[in-house]
Design a protein around this motif. Sequence first.
Motif, PDB file in Angstrom:
ATOM      1  N   GLY A  41      47.320  18.547  65.231  1.00 15.49           N
ATOM      2  CA  GLY A  41      46.367  18.381  64.143  1.00 15.49           C
ATOM      3  C   GLY A  41      45.367  17.259  64.291  1.00 15.49           C
ATOM      4  N   PHE A  42      45.211  16.737  65.521  1.00 14.11           N
ATOM      5  CA  PHE A  42      44.328  15.591  65.707  1.00 14.11           C
ATOM      6  C   PHE A  42      42.873  15.968  65.937  1.00 14.11           C
ATOM      7  N   PHE A  43      42.606  17.132  66.510  1.00 11.95           N
ATOM      8  CA  PHE A  43      41.229  17.605  66.635  1.00 11.95           C
ATOM      9  C   PHE A  43      41.217  19.120  66.741  1.00 11.95           C
ATOM     10  N   GLU A  44      40.021  19.691  66.572  1.00 16.05           N
ATOM     11  CA  GLU A  44      39.865  21.134  66.552  1.00 16.05           C
ATOM     12  C   GLU A  44      39.947  21.719  67.965  1.00 16.05           C
ATOM     13  N   MET A  45      40.159  23.042  68.035  1.00 14.33           N
ATOM     14  CA  MET A  45      40.053  23.724  69.324  1.00 14.33           C
ATOM     15  C   MET A  45      38.610  23.619  69.780  1.00 14.33           C
ATOM     16  N   ASN A  46      38.387  23.158  71.022  1.00 10.94           N
ATOM     17  CA  ASN A  46      37.014  22.920  71.455  1.00 10.94           C
ATOM     18  C   ASN A  46      36.852  23.195  72.946  1.00 10.94           C
ATOM     19  N   SER A  47      35.631  22.998  73.432  1.00 15.48           N
ATOM     20  CA  SER A  47      35.314  23.342  74.821  1.00 15.48           C
ATOM     21  C   SER A  47      36.074  22.478  75.822  1.00 15.48           C
ATOM     22  N   MET A  48      36.487  21.272  75.425  1.00 14.41           N
ATOM     23  CA  MET A  48      37.271  20.431  76.337  1.00 14.41           C
ATOM     24  C   MET A  48      38.574  21.125  76.701  1.00 14.41           C
ATOM     25  N   ILE A  49      39.245  21.706  75.703  1.00 14.59           N
ATOM     26  CA  ILE A  49      40.496  22.411  75.958  1.00 14.59           C
ATOM     27  C   ILE A  49      40.245  23.651  76.795  1.00 14.59           C
ATOM     28  N   PHE A  50      39.187  24.399  76.479  1.00 19.26           N
ATOM     29  CA  PHE A  50      38.859  25.599  77.268  1.00 19.26           C
ATOM     30  C   PHE A  50      38.595  25.231  78.720  1.00 19.26           C
ATOM     31  N   ALA A  51      37.818  24.175  78.940  1.00 22.39           N
ATOM     32  CA  ALA A  51      37.473  23.773  80.306  1.00 22.39           C
ATOM     33  C   ALA A  51      38.712  23.332  81.078  1.00 22.39           C
ATOM     34  N   MET A  52      39.588  22.554  80.444  1.00 21.88           N
ATOM     35  CA  MET A  52      40.830  22.147  81.100  1.00 21.88           C
ATOM     36  C   MET A  52      41.692  23.363  81.406  1.00 21.88           C
ATOM     37  N   GLY A  53      41.763  24.295  80.466  1.00 22.80           N
ATOM     38  CA  GLY A  53      42.561  25.495  80.669  1.00 22.80           C
ATOM     39  C   GLY A  53      42.048  26.345  81.820  1.00 22.80           C
ATOM     40  N   LEU A  54      40.741  26.422  81.964  1.00 24.76           N
ATOM     41  CA  LEU A  54      40.153  27.220  83.050  1.00 24.76           C
ATOM     42  C   LEU A  54      40.322  26.544  84.402  1.00 24.76           C
ATOM     43  N   PHE A  55      39.918  25.290  84.485  1.00 21.38           N
ATOM     44  CA  PHE A  55      39.732  24.675  85.796  1.00 21.38           C
ATOM     45  C   PHE A  55      40.918  23.841  86.285  1.00 21.38           C
ATOM     46  N   TYR A  56      41.593  23.140  85.400  1.00 18.01           N
ATOM     47  CA  TYR A  56      42.707  22.303  85.867  1.00 18.01           C
ATOM     48  C   TYR A  56      44.046  22.985  85.591  1.00 18.01           C
ATOM     49  N   GLY A  57      44.316  23.287  84.327  1.00 22.13           N
ATOM     50  CA  GLY A  57      45.541  24.008  84.027  1.00 22.13           C
ATOM     51  C   GLY A  57      45.584  25.371  84.691  1.00 22.13           C
ATOM     52  N   GLY A  58      44.428  26.021  84.807  1.00 21.97           N
ATOM     53  CA  GLY A  58      44.374  27.354  85.386  1.00 21.97           C
ATOM     54  C   GLY A  58      44.220  27.367  86.894  1.00 21.97           C
ATOM     55  N   LEU A  59      43.009  27.100  87.382  1.00 18.50           N
ATOM     56  CA  LEU A  59      42.720  27.252  88.810  1.00 18.50           C
ATOM     57  C   LEU A  59      43.528  26.295  89.678  1.00 18.50           C
ATOM     58  N   ALA A  60      43.685  25.053  89.243  1.00 20.05           N
ATOM     59  CA  ALA A  60      44.417  24.092  90.071  1.00 20.05           C
ATOM     60  C   ALA A  60      45.874  24.510  90.251  1.00 20.05           C
ATOM     61  N   GLN A  61      46.485  25.056  89.203  1.00 18.17           N
ATOM     62  CA  GLN A  61      47.867  25.505  89.334  1.00 18.17           C
ATOM     63  C   GLN A  61      47.989  26.731  90.233  1.00 18.17           C
ATOM     64  N   VAL A  62      47.021  27.636  90.145  1.00 25.22           N
ATOM     65  CA  VAL A  62      47.041  28.799  91.037  1.00 25.22           C
ATOM     66  C   VAL A  62      46.939  28.351  92.491  1.00 25.22           C
ATOM     67  N   ILE A  63      46.049  27.392  92.761  1.00 24.03           N
ATOM     68  CA  ILE A  63      45.918  26.849  94.125  1.00 24.03           C
ATOM     69  C   ILE A  63      47.236  26.227  94.568  1.00 24.03           C
ATOM     70  N   ALA A  64      47.878  25.451  93.672  1.00 25.32           N
ATOM     71  CA  ALA A  64      49.165  24.841  94.004  1.00 25.32           C
ATOM     72  C   ALA A  64      50.205  25.911  94.319  1.00 25.32           C
ATOM     73  N   GLY A  65      50.208  26.983  93.548  1.00 22.83           N
ATOM     74  CA  GLY A  65      51.153  28.061  93.789  1.00 22.83           C
ATOM     75  C   GLY A  65      50.944  28.743  95.127  1.00 22.83           C
ATOM     76  N   ILE A  66      49.689  28.940  95.508  1.00 18.62           N
ATOM     77  CA  ILE A  66      49.379  29.564  96.802  1.00 18.62           C
ATOM     78  C   ILE A  66      49.870  28.674  97.942  1.00 18.62           C
ATOM     79  N   ILE A  67      49.687  27.360  97.802  1.00 17.47           N
ATOM     80  CA  ILE A  67      50.168  26.441  98.835  1.00 17.47           C
ATOM     81  C   ILE A  67      51.695  26.458  98.890  1.00 17.47           C
ATOM     82  N   GLU A  68      52.343  26.574  97.714  1.00 16.63           N
ATOM     83  CA  GLU A  68      53.800  26.676  97.705  1.00 16.63           C
ATOM     84  C   GLU A  68      54.264  27.909  98.482  1.00 16.63           C
ATOM     85  N   ALA A  69      53.494  28.991  98.416  1.00 17.93           N
ATOM     86  CA  ALA A  69      53.844  30.188  99.182  1.00 17.93           C
ATOM     87  C   ALA A  69      53.819  29.889 100.671  1.00 17.93           C
ATOM     88  N   LYS A  70      52.824  29.114 101.109  1.00 19.95           N
ATOM     89  CA  LYS A  70      52.743  28.746 102.534  1.00 19.95           C
ATOM     90  C   LYS A  70      53.912  27.862 102.950  1.00 19.95           C
TER      91      LYS A  70
END
Length: 201
Positions: A41-70
């Motif tokens: 309840g500290f702030f509204e849903m906003n573009s900061m959360i979307f951007a983190m979800g796309l690029f760090y929480g999303g893409l960075a974790q996928v990259i980490a997972g691919i490296i784990e496969a290697k």
Amino acid sequence: MTLIPTTPVTVKAGDGIANPAPLGLCAFGMTTVLLNIHNAGFFEMNSMIFAMGLFYGGLAQVIAGIIEAKKNNTFGLTAFTSYGFFWLSLVGLLVIPKLGWAPAASEDAMIVYLSIWGIFTFCLFFGTLKLNKALQFVFASLTILFFLLVAGDATGDASIKHLAGYEGIICGLSAIYTGIANVLNEVYGKTVLPIGPVAAK
């Protein structure tokens, strides 16, 4: 002036591929903390959360997972790639209706969505019983988080969602701690931040 550490680091014989787990854990943890500050309840849903979800929480974790496969790490591949795409799908659930591509998910649909991720996380938790205590805490607290969010949506009780937010902050911080511990323990060649013993196989 060089920024490369000159302190000797213990080098382990291996496959020559860096450990991707700290990247995946920090990406998951930092994004989880920021989303759950919103849920608390500290702030509204906003573009900061979307951007983190796309690029760090999303893409960075996928990259980490691919490296784990290697590195032939099935658990790491499954966990990091799955949660990376979880973040991407969550952003999609929030953004796609605003683009007019599909109707917004109903509360019932979100309950099912969060429930299936909670069940998946609970199943992965059993895999951590052969790993370290820090990862056990991350996955146990994440399981609790998903089911608190389910309870919040099912009852419509905002106080449960706020409680989930605080619990999610703890979960995210534990993932950040585990990721940073992996980095520092490797760099210093000793236990700087403990993560608990690896279970006997």
